[in-house]
Design a protein around this motif. Structure first.
Motif, PDB file in Angstrom:
ATOM      1  N   HIS A 453      29.137  27.511  25.044  1.00  0.00           N
ATOM      2  CA  HIS A 453      28.331  27.700  26.249  1.00  0.00           C
ATOM      3  C   HIS A 453      28.793  28.891  27.084  1.00  0.00           C
ATOM      4  O   HIS A 453      28.370  29.046  28.228  1.00  0.00           O
ATOM      5  CB  HIS A 453      28.373  26.430  27.111  1.00  0.00           C
ATOM      6  N   CYS A 454      29.657  29.746  26.517  1.00  0.00           N
ATOM      7  CA  CYS A 454      30.191  30.891  27.262  1.00  0.00           C
ATOM      8  C   CYS A 454      29.084  31.922  27.518  1.00  0.00           C
ATOM      9  O   CYS A 454      28.321  32.271  26.616  1.00  0.00           O
ATOM     10  CB  CYS A 454      31.335  31.523  26.463  1.00  0.00           C
ATOM     11  N   VAL A 455      28.997  32.418  28.744  1.00  0.00           N
ATOM     12  CA  VAL A 455      28.012  33.448  29.084  1.00  0.00           C
ATOM     13  C   VAL A 455      28.663  34.701  29.682  1.00  0.00           C
ATOM     14  O   VAL A 455      28.094  35.792  29.609  1.00  0.00           O
ATOM     15  CB  VAL A 455      26.945  32.909  30.062  1.00  0.00           C
ATOM     16  N   ALA A 456      29.834  34.554  30.275  1.00  0.00           N
ATOM     17  CA  ALA A 456      30.483  35.699  30.902  1.00  0.00           C
ATOM     18  C   ALA A 456      31.970  35.396  31.061  1.00  0.00           C
ATOM     19  O   ALA A 456      32.427  34.268  30.824  1.00  0.00           O
ATOM     20  CB  ALA A 456      29.857  36.015  32.253  1.00  0.00           C
ATOM     21  N   ALA A 457      32.724  36.420  31.455  1.00  0.00           N
ATOM     22  CA  ALA A 457      34.173  36.251  31.632  1.00  0.00           C
ATOM     23  C   ALA A 457      34.657  37.136  32.767  1.00  0.00           C
ATOM     24  O   ALA A 457      34.040  38.170  33.083  1.00  0.00           O
ATOM     25  CB  ALA A 457      34.907  36.591  30.344  1.00  0.00           C
ATOM     26  N   ARG A 458      35.750  36.711  33.373  1.00  0.00           N
ATOM     27  CA  ARG A 458      36.450  37.532  34.354  1.00  0.00           C
ATOM     28  C   ARG A 458      37.880  37.710  33.875  1.00  0.00           C
ATOM     29  O   ARG A 458      38.537  36.742  33.493  1.00  0.00           O
ATOM     30  CB  ARG A 458      36.447  36.878  35.737  1.00  0.00           C
ATOM     31  N   ILE A 459      38.357  38.936  33.914  1.00  0.00           N
ATOM     32  CA  ILE A 459      39.737  39.248  33.555  1.00  0.00           C
ATOM     33  C   ILE A 459      40.422  39.780  34.805  1.00  0.00           C
ATOM     34  O   ILE A 459      39.975  40.789  35.376  1.00  0.00           O
ATOM     35  CB  ILE A 459      39.817  40.277  32.405  1.00  0.00           C
ATOM     36  N   ASN A 460      41.462  39.070  35.233  1.00  0.00           N
ATOM     37  CA  ASN A 460      42.187  39.422  36.463  1.00  0.00           C
ATOM     38  C   ASN A 460      41.240  39.500  37.658  1.00  0.00           C
ATOM     39  O   ASN A 460      41.349  40.385  38.524  1.00  0.00           O
ATOM     40  CB  ASN A 460      42.938  40.743  36.286  1.00  0.00           C
ATOM     41  N   GLY A 461      40.253  38.579  37.686  1.00  0.00           N
ATOM     42  CA  GLY A 461      39.331  38.491  38.804  1.00  0.00           C
ATOM     43  C   GLY A 461      38.158  39.442  38.741  1.00  0.00           C
ATOM     44  O   GLY A 461      37.254  39.366  39.573  1.00  0.00           O
ATOM     45  N   GLU A 462      38.121  40.351  37.755  1.00  0.00           N
ATOM     46  CA  GLU A 462      37.040  41.324  37.644  1.00  0.00           C
ATOM     47  C   GLU A 462      36.114  40.948  36.495  1.00  0.00           C
ATOM     48  O   GLU A 462      36.574  40.503  35.433  1.00  0.00           O
ATOM     49  CB  GLU A 462      37.608  42.724  37.393  1.00  0.00           C
ATOM     50  N   PRO A 463      34.785  41.110  36.659  1.00  0.00           N
ATOM     51  CA  PRO A 463      33.865  40.833  35.545  1.00  0.00           C
ATOM     52  C   PRO A 463      34.207  41.698  34.332  1.00  0.00           C
ATOM     53  O   PRO A 463      34.568  42.875  34.468  1.00  0.00           O
ATOM     54  CB  PRO A 463      32.493  41.218  36.126  1.00  0.00           C
ATOM     55  N   ALA A 464      34.108  41.110  33.143  1.00  0.00           N
ATOM     56  CA  ALA A 464      34.458  41.826  31.917  1.00  0.00           C
ATOM     57  C   ALA A 464      33.487  41.440  30.812  1.00  0.00           C
ATOM     58  O   ALA A 464      32.907  40.353  30.815  1.00  0.00           O
ATOM     59  CB  ALA A 464      35.894  41.497  31.494  1.00  0.00           C
ATOM     60  N   ALA A 465      33.321  42.347  29.867  1.00  0.00           N
ATOM     61  CA  ALA A 465      32.454  42.085  28.713  1.00  0.00           C
ATOM     62  C   ALA A 465      33.111  41.061  27.799  1.00  0.00           C
ATOM     63  O   ALA A 465      34.357  40.978  27.718  1.00  0.00           O
ATOM     64  CB  ALA A 465      32.186  43.381  27.951  1.00  0.00           C
ATOM     65  N   LEU A 466      32.293  40.300  27.078  1.00  0.00           N
ATOM     66  CA  LEU A 466      32.840  39.293  26.161  1.00  0.00           C
ATOM     67  C   LEU A 466      33.592  39.945  25.015  1.00  0.00           C
ATOM     68  O   LEU A 466      34.416  39.290  24.365  1.00  0.00           O
ATOM     69  CB  LEU A 466      31.715  38.401  25.611  1.00  0.00           C
ATOM     70  N   ARG A 467      33.324  41.234  24.719  1.00  0.00           N
ATOM     71  CA  ARG A 467      34.025  41.913  23.637  1.00  0.00           C
ATOM     72  C   ARG A 467      35.264  42.673  24.125  1.00  0.00           C
ATOM     73  O   ARG A 467      35.914  43.355  23.332  1.00  0.00           O
ATOM     74  CB  ARG A 467      33.088  42.869  22.905  1.00  0.00           C
ATOM     75  N   ALA A 468      35.601  42.569  25.405  1.00  0.00           N
ATOM     76  CA  ALA A 468      36.774  43.276  25.936  1.00  0.00           C
ATOM     77  C   ALA A 468      38.048  42.782  25.250  1.00  0.00           C
ATOM     78  O   ALA A 468      38.202  41.597  24.970  1.00  0.00           O
ATOM     79  CB  ALA A 468      36.875  43.070  27.445  1.00  0.00           C
ATOM     80  N   GLU A 469      38.963  43.694  24.983  1.00  0.00           N
ATOM     81  CA  GLU A 469      40.225  43.324  24.324  1.00  0.00           C
ATOM     82  C   GLU A 469      41.230  42.850  25.363  1.00  0.00           C
ATOM     83  O   GLU A 469      41.480  43.525  26.362  1.00  0.00           O
ATOM     84  CB  GLU A 469      40.782  44.531  23.563  1.00  0.00           C
ATOM     85  N   LEU A 470      41.786  41.676  25.125  1.00  0.00           N
ATOM     86  CA  LEU A 470      42.741  41.088  26.070  1.00  0.00           C
ATOM     87  C   LEU A 470      44.114  41.729  25.900  1.00  0.00           C
ATOM     88  O   LEU A 470      44.514  42.097  24.789  1.00  0.00           O
ATOM     89  CB  LEU A 470      42.840  39.577  25.848  1.00  0.00           C
ATOM     90  N   LYS A 471      44.847  41.819  27.005  1.00  0.00           N
ATOM     91  CA  LYS A 471      46.202  42.350  26.987  1.00  0.00           C
ATOM     92  C   LYS A 471      47.154  41.300  27.554  1.00  0.00           C
ATOM     93  O   LYS A 471      46.758  40.445  28.353  1.00  0.00           O
ATOM     94  CB  LYS A 471      46.290  43.635  27.812  1.00  0.00           C
ATOM     95  N   SER A 472      48.400  41.362  27.133  1.00  0.00           N
ATOM     96  CA  SER A 472      49.393  40.402  27.619  1.00  0.00           C
ATOM     97  C   SER A 472      49.460  40.436  29.142  1.00  0.00           C
ATOM     98  O   SER A 472      49.499  41.516  29.756  1.00  0.00           O
ATOM     99  CB  SER A 472      50.765  40.716  27.027  1.00  0.00           C
ATOM    100  N   GLY A 473      49.479  39.242  29.745  1.00  0.00           N
ATOM    101  CA  GLY A 473      49.543  39.131  31.186  1.00  0.00           C
ATOM    102  C   GLY A 473      48.196  38.963  31.857  1.00  0.00           C
ATOM    103  O   GLY A 473      48.137  38.665  33.056  1.00  0.00           O
ATOM    104  N   ASP A 474      47.100  39.152  31.114  1.00  0.00           N
ATOM    105  CA  ASP A 474      45.768  38.995  31.713  1.00  0.00           C
ATOM    106  C   ASP A 474      45.526  37.545  32.115  1.00  0.00           C
ATOM    107  O   ASP A 474      45.922  36.610  31.412  1.00  0.00           O
ATOM    108  CB  ASP A 474      44.673  39.413  30.726  1.00  0.00           C
ATOM    109  N   VAL A 475      44.864  37.356  33.253  1.00  0.00           N
ATOM    110  CA  VAL A 475      44.383  36.036  33.673  1.00  0.00           C
ATOM    111  C   VAL A 475      42.889  35.988  33.336  1.00  0.00           C
ATOM    112  O   VAL A 475      42.109  36.798  33.850  1.00  0.00           O
ATOM    113  CB  VAL A 475      44.612  35.795  35.171  1.00  0.00           C
ATOM    114  N   VAL A 476      42.511  35.070  32.464  1.00  0.00           N
ATOM    115  CA  VAL A 476      41.147  35.047  31.935  1.00  0.00           C
ATOM    116  C   VAL A 476      40.417  33.813  32.447  1.00  0.00           C
ATOM    117  O   VAL A 476      40.927  32.694  32.367  1.00  0.00           O
ATOM    118  CB  VAL A 476      41.150  35.050  30.389  1.00  0.00           C
ATOM    119  N   GLU A 477      39.222  34.035  32.976  1.00  0.00           N
ATOM    120  CA  GLU A 477      38.369  32.946  33.444  1.00  0.00           C
ATOM    121  C   GLU A 477      37.048  33.008  32.680  1.00  0.00           C
ATOM    122  O   GLU A 477      36.448  34.083  32.558  1.00  0.00           O
ATOM    123  CB  GLU A 477      38.114  33.088  34.941  1.00  0.00           C
ATOM    124  N   ILE A 478      36.620  31.876  32.127  1.00  0.00           N
ATOM    125  CA  ILE A 478      35.388  31.812  31.346  1.00  0.00           C
ATOM    126  C   ILE A 478      34.284  31.162  32.184  1.00  0.00           C
ATOM    127  O   ILE A 478      34.504  30.114  32.807  1.00  0.00           O
ATOM    128  CB  ILE A 478      35.592  31.016  30.048  1.00  0.00           C
TER     129      ILE A 478
END
Length: 766
Positions: A453-478
């Motif tokens: 049911h995922c539609v969007a994501a936030r990485i470190n509080g900022e909107p991000a694309a679902l294909r964005a590459e995660l980096k160590s230390g990122d806070v991810v919200e789905i």
């Protein structure tokens, strides 16, 4: 214990590249007799030794007369595998399984026989190690994938299966010299791709390094030889540097009054080769060939030792990693730091406690070797099984949703990637994912429903694309939406095997449901042409004809038959004729009204009426019905449906060249389709535009499309050189042909556009 010599501690000084011998990281002599094995089994009780002796006698008799490619009696191999298992202090059942691991596969021994003589646990271990060679597979790869799948499923029940298998693979790699070169290369490649990463995933780093080194020496023998000689020469050149660093380190820890054990270590040939490949560097540019390991008494002293080293030499920015606070997924813990000594050479230090060192070298096997972190009453097998629980749970999830063995193996290979990134949930929970993972991988790692049911994501509080590459230390919200569903495009985004298998499983289920409904609709229509109505399976007439029809078609149930029809594996008209014949044999007769309606539908155009189409397309179709990408039909186009073999229903325009070629080859696979009067979405079509190459042209073009209430999905300008004019191709989203005509008129009114037209489908030659 002081700094050991790099020459004697790490690698042998000789290398034979033609297969007679192979480099090893473990310098113990080979165990070839049962008496030598018994010397290693002093940790077992007298009763356990009695059982092991019985297992040896059983295996010796089973392998009597069999020899290895080297000419040695075959029993020497099980003995050597059992000795490696004994080095990890595994229990008697594991040692017995190691001795008998080839008895079922090569000697015709049955699982029932093993259960009767040695008990069910030992028999289950042996069975988990047995390949599926007795079954017939279409290819070698399919058989290997299925055998590997069986072994991993056995491993998920008992981790000792994989420990014995890794010991088996290690001894085979050490003794492959007598094999043909192409077999050595194939086995070595499999070891690099699968077994070495499994060893790493389970924390068996000593085994991991040796498997990599052996495999590399067989896959690329000359590269291995050249690099080995370079490393040997470098030892002599850098001996003074090593001695200087050792002296400085000993003095610094002595002044700080910190009790430590310092040992030297050298990168393996394969790890240096991999670093050269990753950094596109020569051997001279790889500076951290040598390193030091510092072992202290407690985790607090790890950080104290780190401070001493950072005061001694300058640390390199960005080269510090704290695996104590954030352990690796396989349980590895250490502090890593790279320092620059006064001579300008970089040196890596690893700082850990004795328990951390035990787990770092032998991973889950450490819990049999040292009872690390356990009370005396704890079962080491249970502790080890718990350590691997996360990955094993992932394997079980993939297994449940992947019915194809090769696909399962593909997912497992993805999950065996050794590098990881460490990200946080909004609640500060740490999650480890493979390098390159995306927010979609993160969502599926939390729960399959979150991913679906995922539609969007936030990485470190900022909107991000679902294909964005995660980096160590990122806070991810789905962000989820109950109405959202996975799309096929997600398979190109995700990185983990778990996410890929979940998405594929959902799409396959959706495709089956839609194709099954389509197949039932097609069979009903085809049977109506025979003057019959489709009998319900539970009706009296259905219970008498369905079993016979299913035996004729080779399907297990009516649902499977409908699925085959919907996917184009079976032709609805042929099945309908057979079903009508069976129904007539049961005394049923064609219904005149049904037959008249079917004939009217078939001849409706001549009568001036519109025939009722078999399938109505409104845009809500999923994977069972798709629009052809060769012609991209939109509402208003004349359309026809091609029932591709195993692909479901593909809708083409009436003038599509691809469709005409397919029609000439498979006329019986075409069925009538029509557009719904009220489509539920917009449709993609391609438009070709010739425009003046002025400043702001693209902006005006986009504004014209937007003013016509259409959307641009893609623009391709090709590789033409810049000139006065440019030709581009746009993929637009429109409601129907009338809407497309409005868009084209709006484009032509723009002063920048010289010509605009829909891209016509390919015409058949001639």
């Amino acid at each position: 214990m002081g700094l050991r010599s790099f020459v004697t501690d790490i690698l042998p000084t000789t290398l034979h590249t033609r297969g007679r011998h192979a480099p090893t990281l473990v310098g113990e002599p080979e165990v070839e007799t049962f008496a030598q094995l018994v010397d290693k089994l002093g940790y077992l009780s007298r009763e356990d030794l009695k059982q092991v002796r019985a297992a040896y006698k059983f295996a010796d008799e089973a392998h009597l007369g069999q020899f290895r490619a080297s000419g040695q009696p075959y029993i020497t191999h099980p003995i050597a595998v059992a000795a490696l298992v004994a080095d990890w202090k595994l229990d008697a059942q594991a040692v017995m399984a190691a001795l008998m691991h080839d008895s079922m596969e090569d000697c015709g021994v049955t699982k029932v026989e093993l259960i009767e003589r040695f008990g069910s646990p030992t028999a289950e271990l042996v069975d988990g190690l047995t390949k599926l060679d007795k079954l017939q597979f279409s290819t070698r790869e399919e058989g290997q994938a299925e055998s590997f799948r069986k072994m991993l499923m056995a491993m998920s029940r008992d981790v000792r299966v994989i420990l014995v298998k890794l010991a088996d693979r290690l001894h085979n790699m050490r003794t492959m010299g007598a094999m043909a070169a192409h077999k050595r290369a194939r086995i070595a490649r499999e070891t690099l791709d699968i077994y070495a990463p499994i060893a790493h995933r389970l924390g068996l780093n000593q085994l991991y390094r040796e498997l990599q080194e052996l495999a590399f020496s067989y896959v690329h023998p000359w590269r291995h030889a050249v690099l080995h000689k370079a490393i040997t020469r470098a030892r002599g050149y850098r001996r003074d540097i090593v001695e200087r660093v050792r002296s400085d380190v000993d003095k610094a820890f002595g002044e700080a009054r910190v009790k430590v054990e310092v040992s030297g270590r050298e990168k393996t040939v394969f790890s240096i080769y991999r670093k050269m490949r990753e950094k596109h560097a020569g051997f001279a540019q790889v500076t951290d060939i040598y390193g030091f390991r510092v072992v202290v008494q407690s985790w607090q002293e790890c950080y104290l030792a780190l401070g001493v080293l950072h005061q001694l030499y300058h640390p390199m920015p960005g080269r510090f990693k704290d695996y104590i606070a954030i352990p690796k997924p396989n349980g590895y813990q250490s502090l890593h730091t790279t320092l620059v000594n006064p001579l300008g050479t970089s040196v890596e230090f690893q700082i850990r406690t004795e328990e951390m060192h035990a787990i770092a070298e032998t991973g889950i096997a450490a819990h049999w070797l040292y009872k690390v972190g356990t009370k005396s009453s704890a079962n080491p097998a249970e502790v080890a099984q718990t350590l691997g629980a996360m990955w094993l749970k992932s394997l079980m999830d993939i297994q449940r949703e992947t019915h194809d063995a090769s696909e399962f193996l593909e997912h497992v290979k993805i999950d065996l990637v050794p590098d990881s990134v460490y990200v946080f949930t909004p609640q500060s929970k740490i999650m480890a994912l493979p390098r390159g993972a995306t927010p979609l991988d993160f969502a599926y790692a939390i729960h399959s429903r979150v991913g679906d049911h995922c539609v969007a994501a936030r990485i470190n509080g900022e909107p991000a694309a679902l294909r964005a590459e995660l980096k160590s230390g990122d806070v991810v919200e789905i962000i989820t939406n109950p109405g959202s569903r996975p799309s096929p495009g997600w398979l190109n985004i995700v990185r983990t095997g778990r996410a890929r298998s979940k998405i594929r499983h959902y799409l396959k289920n959706l495709e089956h449901e839609e194709s099954q409904a389509l197949g039932e609709q097609m069979l009903t229509q085809a049977l109506r042409a025979e003057g019959m109505a489709l009998p319900p399976e539970s009706a009296p007439e259905g219970t008498s004809v369905w079993p016979t029809l299913l035996r004729w078609s080779g399907n297990r149930n009516p649902s499977e038959l409908m699925l085959d029809i919907g996917l184009g594996r079976k032709v609805a008209a042929i099945v309908a004729k057979r079903l009508a014949q069976l129904m007539q044999e049961q005394g049923q007769r064609p219904d005149a009204v049904t037959l008249t309606l079917a004939r009217y539908a078939a001849g409706g155009e001549e009568a001036g009426a519109t025939p009722p189409s078999l399938v109505v397309v409104d845009g809500s179709e999923g994977t069972g019905v798709s629009l052809a990408t060769c012609c991209r039909p939109i509402p208003g186009d004349e359309i026809q449906g091609y029932l591709g073999r195993g692909e479901g229903l593909v809708v083409h325009t009436g003038d599509c060249g691809v469709a005409r070629r397919l029609s000439a080859r498979d006329k019986e696979l075409w069925i009538p389709v029509a557009w719904s009067e009220e489509p539920v979405r917009q449709f993609d079509t391609d438009v070709q535009v010739l425009l003046r190459n002025d400043k702001g042209t693209l902006a005006r073009l986009a504004a014209a499309v937007a003013s016509a209430e259409a959307d641009i999905h893609h623009i391709d300008m090709g590789d033409e050189a810049r000139g006065e004019t440019a030709e581009l191709r746009m993929r637009l989203s429109v409601r129907d042909r009338q809407h497309l005509a409005d868009v084209l008129r709006t484009l032509k009114r723009s002063p920048s556009v010289l010509r605009a037209s829909r891209v016509k489908p390919e015409r058949p030659p001639g």
